[in-house]
Write an enzyme that holds these catalytic residues in place. Structure first.
Site, PDB file in Angstrom:
ATOM      1  N   ARG A   1     -23.650 111.101  70.548  1.00  0.00           N
ATOM      2  CA  ARG A   1     -23.143 111.914  71.191  1.00  0.00           C
ATOM      3  C   ARG A   1     -22.293 113.067  69.515  1.00  0.00           C
ATOM      4  NH1 ARG A   1     -22.532 111.793  77.025  1.00  0.00           N
ATOM      5  NH2 ARG A   1     -24.753 110.841  77.574  1.00  0.00           N
TER       6      ARG A   1
ATOM      7  N   CYS B   1     -25.555 114.230  82.150  1.00  0.00           N
ATOM      8  CA  CYS B   1     -26.159 114.939  82.984  1.00  0.00           C
ATOM      9  C   CYS B   1     -24.657 116.078  83.725  1.00  0.00           C
ATOM     10  CB  CYS B   1     -26.135 114.243  83.831  1.00  0.00           C
ATOM     11  SG  CYS B   1     -25.050 112.471  84.318  1.00  0.00           S
TER      12      CYS B   1
ATOM     13  N   SER C   1     -25.982 108.034  91.608  1.00  0.00           N
ATOM     14  CA  SER C   1     -27.546 107.789  91.468  1.00  0.00           C
ATOM     15  C   SER C   1     -27.056 107.776  90.230  1.00  0.00           C
ATOM     16  CB  SER C   1     -28.818 108.138  91.972  1.00  0.00           C
ATOM     17  OG  SER C   1     -28.035 109.456  92.288  1.00  0.00           O
ATOM     18  N   GLY C   2     -26.178 108.063  89.593  1.00  0.00           N
ATOM     19  CA  GLY C   2     -25.213 108.560  88.339  1.00  0.00           C
ATOM     20  C   GLY C   2     -24.698 107.433  88.248  1.00  0.00           C
TER      21      GLY C   2
ATOM     22  N   LYS D   1     -16.199 114.835  77.882  1.00  0.00           N
ATOM     23  CA  LYS D   1     -17.189 114.380  77.255  1.00  0.00           C
ATOM     24  C   LYS D   1     -17.839 116.934  77.754  1.00  0.00           C
ATOM     25  CE  LYS D   1     -19.273 110.389  78.667  1.00  0.00           C
ATOM     26  NZ  LYS D   1     -19.556 109.281  79.279  1.00  0.00           N
TER      27      LYS D   1
ATOM     28  N   ARG E   1     -17.153 110.937  92.201  1.00  0.00           N
ATOM     29  CA  ARG E   1     -18.287 110.363  92.743  1.00  0.00           C
ATOM     30  C   ARG E   1     -17.681 110.651  94.783  1.00  0.00           C
ATOM     31  NH1 ARG E   1     -21.925 108.983  89.308  1.00  0.00           N
ATOM     32  NH2 ARG E   1     -20.390 107.846  88.271  1.00  0.00           N
TER      33      ARG E   1
ATOM     34  N   HIS F   1     -26.374 116.000  90.816  1.00  0.00           N
ATOM     35  CA  HIS F   1     -24.807 116.761  91.011  1.00  0.00           C
ATOM     36  C   HIS F   1     -24.240 118.083  91.082  1.00  0.00           C
ATOM     37  CE1 HIS F   1     -24.547 112.460  89.283  1.00  0.00           C
ATOM     38  NE2 HIS F   1     -24.268 112.834  87.704  1.00  0.00           N
TER      39      HIS F   1
END
Ligand code: A2P
Length: 335
Positions: free
Chosen positions: A101, A131, A161-162, A215, A237, A244
């Site tokens: 990235r 995400c 689910s991340g 990020k 989390r 999210h």
């Protein structure tokens, strides 16, 4: 690029890989062939796609021959090893991991924001952003156009689910164990995630922030071409299966107005306003789950910081935060 490309999904059995298949099918992506790649554990597994039964194959260096677009979602190590192999075969890689990235000659793309960047990919690799960053920028970019974004202070509420299928399984197992009075087992997360929140996602850096938190800074600067953007983020989390949420204070160059801010979302693709606090209307993760749209609400003038708005945004991170964004990039390539 072939208008009917042959597509491969690397990590086809994972949470994002499965969602990529759904997005391709729902959006009637005009592919001429689909190759499902995963580890040796999944080789031979049968999967239905658009009324046909496909067999999962083991990922190998020769898997990419004749493939035009490869959508990677099998983690950073697999991307680092195989994305250059695929790219060397002339295949354009859309990579979901963070492996490439920040590399200068790899575009980092959110189609609604900097879609044109996807068309210049000298290394045949295009990176799909983080995400939480995608969902946050979906809400902030329309405001940036109007007021000029300067700073973001954010806290994320990130679904299990991340962490892939393991995260979902761990929450489910822990909830069952607690309800049945059995001992709780932690393996994916360092502490109990059921009925708890964990203020650590990914590992810590020597700044005191985690990699996940940095990020939003590094990717936000690159995607919006704002090298001076400052960001302070806390990623958390939460025991939510999917989607999210981000609570966010954004400071701008120019004075802000709440009604003007709300109007910025009219006609914007991929983001919708859900902001009628007097009627108790604000978005939750369940509102976004399994959908393509991110929702923004709770927009208000920040009381502490000048020229700033506070807001709340939710988005399905498996979809817009990963699979859908990757498929949208693939759509740009064949347009
Ligand atoms: P497999 O199911 O065969 O292990 P998730 O993030 O939901 O856990 O999914 C990870 C995805 O990446 C799965 O499809 C998984 O395949 C795939 N994967 C993990 N490691 C490898 C590997 N070394 N080679 C190929 N695919 C891998």
């Amino acid at each position: 690029m072939n208008a009917q490309p042959k597509v491969a999904i690397v990590g086809a059995t994972g949470a994002v890989g499965v969602e990529i298949q759904k997005c391709l099918e729902e959006r009637q992506f005009p592919l001429s062939g689909l190759k499902l790649l995963a580890s040796a554990r999944s080789a031979g597994k049968k999967v239905e796609y658009a009324g046909r039964v496909l067999e999962v194959e083991e990922l190998r260096p020769e898997s990419f021959r004749g493939v035009d677009i490869a959508l990677f979602s099998a983690g950073g190590n697999v991307s680092r090893e195989y994305a250059p192999v695929a790219a060397g075969e002339g295949c354009v890689v859309v990579d979901n991991s963070s492996a490439f990235r920040q590399e200068e000659d790899v575009p980092l793309v959110v189609p609604e924001i900097n879609g044109e960047a996807a068309l210049h990919h000298p290394r045949n690799i295009i990176a799909n952003p983080n995400c939480t960053t995608i969902i946050t920028l979906m809400a902030l970019y329309p405001l940036h156009i109007k007021f000029g974004l300067r700073m973001i202070i954010a806290s994320s509420y990130q679904a299990v689910s991340g962490s892939g299928q393991h995260g979902i399984a761990e929450l489910e197992q822990q909830v069952r164990a607690i309800v049945n009075g059995d001992p709780v087992v932690c393996s994916t997360y360092p502490r109990q995630i059921a009925f708890n929140v964990l203020p650590q996602i990914d590992c810590f850096t020597d700044t005191g922030y985690t990699k996940e938190e940095l990020k939003m800074l590094n990717e936000g600067r690159k995607i919006m071409n704002l090298p001076e953007l400052s960001v302070s983020c806390t990623c958390v989390r939460v025991p939510v299966y999917r989607s999210h949420s981000i609570s966010c204070v954004a400071q701008f160059e120019r004075p802000v107005d709440v009604e003007v801010a709300r109007a910025c979302y009219a006609g914007m693709p991929g983001i919708a306003l859900m902001d009628q606090p007097a009627r108790g209307e604000w978005p939750t993760p369940l509102d976004a789950t399994n959908g393509d749209t991110c929702y923004v609400g709770r927009i208000r003038k920040d009381l502490a910081i000048p020229n700033a708005l506070s807001l709340w945004v939710v988005g399905d991170q498996v979809r817009k935060g990963a699979a859908l964004n990757a498929v949208q990039i693939a759509e740009l390539l064949i347009r």
